[in-house]
Design an enzyme around this catalytic site. Structure first.
Site, mmCIF file in Angstrom:
data_model
loop_
_atom_site.group_PDB
_atom_site.id
_atom_site.type_symbol
_atom_site.label_atom_id
_atom_site.label_comp_id
_atom_site.label_asym_id
_atom_site.label_seq_id
_atom_site.Cartn_x
_atom_site.Cartn_y
_atom_site.Cartn_z
ATOM 1 N N HIS A 2 95.793 33.653 44.276
ATOM 2 C CA HIS A 2 95.179 33.750 42.952
ATOM 3 C C HIS A 2 93.786 33.135 42.994
ATOM 4 O O HIS A 2 93.607 32.013 43.464
ATOM 5 C CB HIS A 2 96.038 33.031 41.895
ATOM 6 N N TYR A 60 97.105 29.550 30.821
ATOM 7 C CA TYR A 60 97.378 28.253 30.198
ATOM 8 C C TYR A 60 96.901 28.370 28.751
ATOM 9 O O TYR A 60 95.692 28.508 28.513
ATOM 10 C CB TYR A 60 96.606 27.130 30.899
ATOM 11 N N PRO A 109 103.522 18.355 34.856
ATOM 12 C CA PRO A 109 103.294 19.555 35.666
ATOM 13 C C PRO A 109 102.056 20.382 35.317
ATOM 14 O O PRO A 109 101.712 21.304 36.066
ATOM 15 C CB PRO A 109 104.567 20.381 35.427
ATOM 16 N N LYS A 158 100.227 19.770 40.292
ATOM 17 C CA LYS A 158 99.872 18.841 41.361
ATOM 18 C C LYS A 158 101.053 18.203 42.095
ATOM 19 O O LYS A 158 100.897 17.732 43.229
ATOM 20 C CB LYS A 158 99.000 17.687 40.800
ATOM 21 N N TYR A 204 91.794 21.604 40.566
ATOM 22 C CA TYR A 204 92.973 22.479 40.535
ATOM 23 C C TYR A 204 93.262 23.056 41.924
ATOM 24 O O TYR A 204 94.415 23.130 42.353
ATOM 25 C CB TYR A 204 92.742 23.614 39.524
HETATM 26 P P1 FAD Z 1 111.718 15.736 45.905
HETATM 27 O O1 FAD Z 1 111.409 17.177 45.913
HETATM 28 O O2 FAD Z 1 112.351 15.140 44.706
HETATM 29 O O3 FAD Z 1 112.615 15.450 47.181
HETATM 30 C C1 FAD Z 1 113.308 14.240 47.366
HETATM 31 C C2 FAD Z 1 114.572 14.514 48.151
HETATM 32 O O4 FAD Z 1 115.249 13.306 48.418
HETATM 33 C C3 FAD Z 1 115.540 15.397 47.375
HETATM 34 O O5 FAD Z 1 115.933 16.485 48.169
HETATM 35 C C4 FAD Z 1 116.678 14.451 47.039
HETATM 36 O O6 FAD Z 1 117.921 15.145 46.951
HETATM 37 C C5 FAD Z 1 116.622 13.486 48.188
HETATM 38 N N1 FAD Z 1 117.220 12.171 47.911
HETATM 39 C C6 FAD Z 1 117.162 11.467 46.754
HETATM 40 N N2 FAD Z 1 117.832 10.319 46.877
HETATM 41 C C7 FAD Z 1 118.322 10.291 48.139
HETATM 42 C C8 FAD Z 1 119.129 9.362 48.847
HETATM 43 N N3 FAD Z 1 119.539 8.231 48.258
HETATM 44 N N4 FAD Z 1 119.461 9.634 50.115
HETATM 45 C C9 FAD Z 1 119.040 10.799 50.713
HETATM 46 N N5 FAD Z 1 118.287 11.710 50.067
HETATM 47 C C10 FAD Z 1 117.928 11.453 48.801
HETATM 48 N N6 FAD Z 1 105.514 20.164 40.148
HETATM 49 C C11 FAD Z 1 104.586 21.071 39.933
HETATM 50 O O7 FAD Z 1 103.507 20.962 40.521
HETATM 51 N N7 FAD Z 1 104.841 22.135 39.090
HETATM 52 C C12 FAD Z 1 106.045 22.286 38.461
HETATM 53 O O8 FAD Z 1 106.255 23.248 37.732
HETATM 54 C C13 FAD Z 1 107.021 21.348 38.651
HETATM 55 N N8 FAD Z 1 108.228 21.445 38.032
HETATM 56 C C14 FAD Z 1 109.158 20.478 38.248
HETATM 57 C C15 FAD Z 1 110.381 20.542 37.614
HETATM 58 C C16 FAD Z 1 111.335 19.529 37.798
HETATM 59 C C17 FAD Z 1 112.678 19.628 37.091
HETATM 60 C C18 FAD Z 1 111.036 18.431 38.637
HETATM 61 C C19 FAD Z 1 112.044 17.317 38.831
HETATM 62 C C20 FAD Z 1 109.808 18.379 39.285
HETATM 63 C C21 FAD Z 1 108.859 19.386 39.096
HETATM 64 N N9 FAD Z 1 107.624 19.341 39.732
HETATM 65 C C22 FAD Z 1 106.705 20.276 39.526
HETATM 66 C C23 FAD Z 1 107.275 18.300 40.647
HETATM 67 C C24 FAD Z 1 107.502 18.701 42.084
HETATM 68 O O9 FAD Z 1 108.612 19.543 42.190
HETATM 69 C C25 FAD Z 1 107.684 17.418 42.863
HETATM 70 O O10 FAD Z 1 106.484 16.682 42.733
HETATM 71 C C26 FAD Z 1 108.017 17.605 44.337
HETATM 72 O O11 FAD Z 1 109.317 18.129 44.477
HETATM 73 C C27 FAD Z 1 107.934 16.276 45.061
HETATM 74 O O12 FAD Z 1 108.426 16.405 46.366
HETATM 75 P P2 FAD Z 1 109.130 15.180 47.074
HETATM 76 O O13 FAD Z 1 109.507 15.656 48.426
HETATM 77 O O14 FAD Z 1 108.268 13.975 46.950
HETATM 78 O O15 FAD Z 1 110.407 14.860 46.182
HETATM 79 C C1 DHB Z 2 103.848 26.575 37.704
HETATM 80 C C2 DHB Z 2 104.079 25.289 37.361
HETATM 81 C C3 DHB Z 2 103.046 24.502 36.929
HETATM 82 O O1 DHB Z 2 103.249 23.222 36.618
HETATM 83 C C4 DHB Z 2 101.754 24.984 36.815
HETATM 84 O O2 DHB Z 2 100.774 24.186 36.359
HETATM 85 C C5 DHB Z 2 101.528 26.290 37.169
HETATM 86 C C6 DHB Z 2 102.579 27.078 37.612
HETATM 87 C C7 DHB Z 2 104.964 27.430 38.160
HETATM 88 O O3 DHB Z 2 106.108 26.968 38.152
HETATM 89 O O4 DHB Z 2 104.730 28.567 38.540
#
Ligand code: FAD
Ligand code: DHB
Length: 390
Positions: free
Chosen positions: A72, A201, A292, A296, A383
């Site tokens: 995009h 947005y 979100p 980021k 962004y």
């Molecule tokens: P996570 O993806 O949370 O991974 C952590 C891992 O550790 C998980 O697999 C978990 O199961 C595991 N874990 C936890 N505790 C333990 C333990 N005690 N022992 C072993 N393993 C463990 N970001 C965006 O940019 N856009 C979005 O639209 C967006 N939507 C989101 C929606 C939701 C519901 C959530 C919760 C987050 C969203 N985010 C979004 C944020 C983004 O998904 C996260 O920032 C990203 O997943 C971070 O990655 P991570 O690897 O740090 O953590």
């Molecule tokens: C999506 C999520 C976001 O937080 C965003 O800013 C743009 C796109 C998505 O899930 O596609």
């Protein structure tokens, strides 16, 4: 067991870190408390910064992303009467890619299993020990219920916001900054071709709305909702009607379809320092959460993992521990920059309370973005992603 790096969590941060280390010839063990199916299906982010895409390609996990990801070159900012396009390549020479977090995780898990390095799913009772010694360890019960102990040179806490790593740092050594927003996002995944070529947005008096997508046949859409709202109160018809209202624009129509998934996510900004305590290094959501709106969260987790992998690799080579000692500060500079950007996008686009003055300020800011190249450039460079060493 003995390994060089013990990684807790198989989300984007832990899996990227494990793959970068593996490519650099450094051994690691990843422990994850959920099942493979669960982590591969967890519906979350969708926008990859250009730097994230380049990194995944360099790591050797970009083939499917290059086939199925959608490049995009901009976004639309909308408010009643106006839909304004920001052209990212023109503004900052970069783009973003639409490729779901579920797909990123599937590609990384496949690469991990190919590498032959251990990845334990469905562990329980993960705990970290001896963080202030040079022999930290992780204990857990594996999926057979067998007690395991993992001795490592260092531990990477990549276990997300609810993990065990951050709380293992003594409270007296931790400082947190937090903002809870008085609204959340109701997100849907729908079997409907996207009604737009690039993400929209939208500011609207009823609340923020966003149109994203996952593929040419699947749309992902979001609505700002109050924290007291229940998913049960949002029938599919009500969701589509509200999306049509908030995203409405003259001569444009929203294509609807069966809703495959829906959920409500609260919004929060959170930063916990330090990102290093003795032999424990935090990366991703384990240390910080952004709302979100700026897309980021996933990108920030990948950036931490890249910085940490470079620092760990250097520590095993001739460059020694300098990068490792600098990791927490280097990562946090970028984290705070993204925390500001995410807060700014969120505050500009969401309706909070019934404050006419605040609404006029939001609209003034949106109009400024649509008329000033300098303002638009600032949004575009944040962004599409700042350099890792920012
Ligand atoms: P996570 O993806 O949370 O991974 C952590 C891992 O550790 C998980 O697999 C978990 O199961 C595991 N874990 C936890 N505790 C333990 C333990 N005690 N022992 C072993 N393993 C463990 N970001 C965006 O940019 N856009 C979005 O639209 C967006 N939507 C989101 C929606 C939701 C519901 C959530 C919760 C987050 C969203 N985010 C979004 C944020 C983004 O998904 C996260 O920032 C990203 O997943 C971070 O990655 P991570 O690897 O740090 O953590
Ligand atoms: C999506 C999520 C976001 O937080 C965003 O800013 C743009 C796109 C998505 O899930 O596609």
């Amino acid at each position: 067991m003995r390994t060089q790096v013990a990684i807790i969590g198989a989300g984007p941060a832990g899996l990227v870190l494990g793959q970068l280390l593996s490519n650099a010839g450094i051994e690691s063990v990843i422990v994850e408390n959920r099942s493979r199916d669960y982590v591969e299906a967890r519906l979350r982010a969708g926008v990859l910064e250009q730097g994230t895409v380049e990194l995944l390609r360099d790591m050797g996990v970009g083939q499917r992303l290059d086939r199925e990801g959608l490049r995009h070159d901009g976004i639309y900012l909308q408010w009643p009467g106006t839909r304004h396009h920001l052209d990212f390549p023109d503004l900052c020479g970069r783009s973003v890619w639409i490729y779901g977090q579920t797909e990123v995780v599937k590609d990384l898990v496949a690469a991990r299993l190919d590498s032959g390095q251990p990845l334990y799913f469905e562990v329980v009772d993960t705990a970290v020990h001896d963080l202030d010694t040079d022999r930290p360890s992780v204990t857990f019960l594996d999926s057979d219920g067998t007690a395991q102990r993992l001795d490592a040179d260092l531990i990477a806490g990549c276990d997300g916001f609810h993990g065990v790593s951050r709380p293992a740092i003594p409270a007296s050594a931790r400082h947190t900054w937090e903002r809870d927003y008085p609204y959340g996002w109701l997100g849907i995944l729908a079997e409907a071709p996207p009604s737009t070529d690039e993400l929209i947005y939208a500011w609207h008096p009823n609340g923020f709305a966003m149109h994203s997508m996952r593929s040419p046949s699947i749309s992902r859409l979001y609505l700002q909702v109050g924290l007291d709202e229940e998913l049960d109160d949002w029938s599919d018809d009500r969701i589509w009607a509200e999306l049509s209202t908030r995203l409405g624009h003259e001569g444009w129509e929203l294509t609807t379809g069966p809703i495959l998934d829906k959920g409500i996510t609260p919004m929060r900004s959170f930063v916990s320092e330090p990102m290093r305590y003795g032999g424990l290094f935090l990366a991703g959501d384990a240390s910080h959460i952004v709302p979100p709106t700026g897309a980021k969260g996933l990108n920030l987790a990948v950036a931490d993992a890249k910085l940490l992998a470079d620092a760990i690799s250097a520590s095993y080579g001739r460059r020694g521990h300098d990068l490792l000692d600098a990791y927490a500060q280097t990562a946090l500079r970028r984290v705070w920059r993204c925390t500001h950007f995410s807060w700014w996008m969120t505050s500009m686009l969401h309706i909070e309370g019934d404050d006419p003055f605040a609404r006029q300020l939001q609209l003034a800011q949106l109009r400024y973005l649509s008329t000033s190249r300098a303002a638009a450039q600032s949004l575009a460079e944040n962004y599409t992603g700042l350099p890792y060493g920012w």
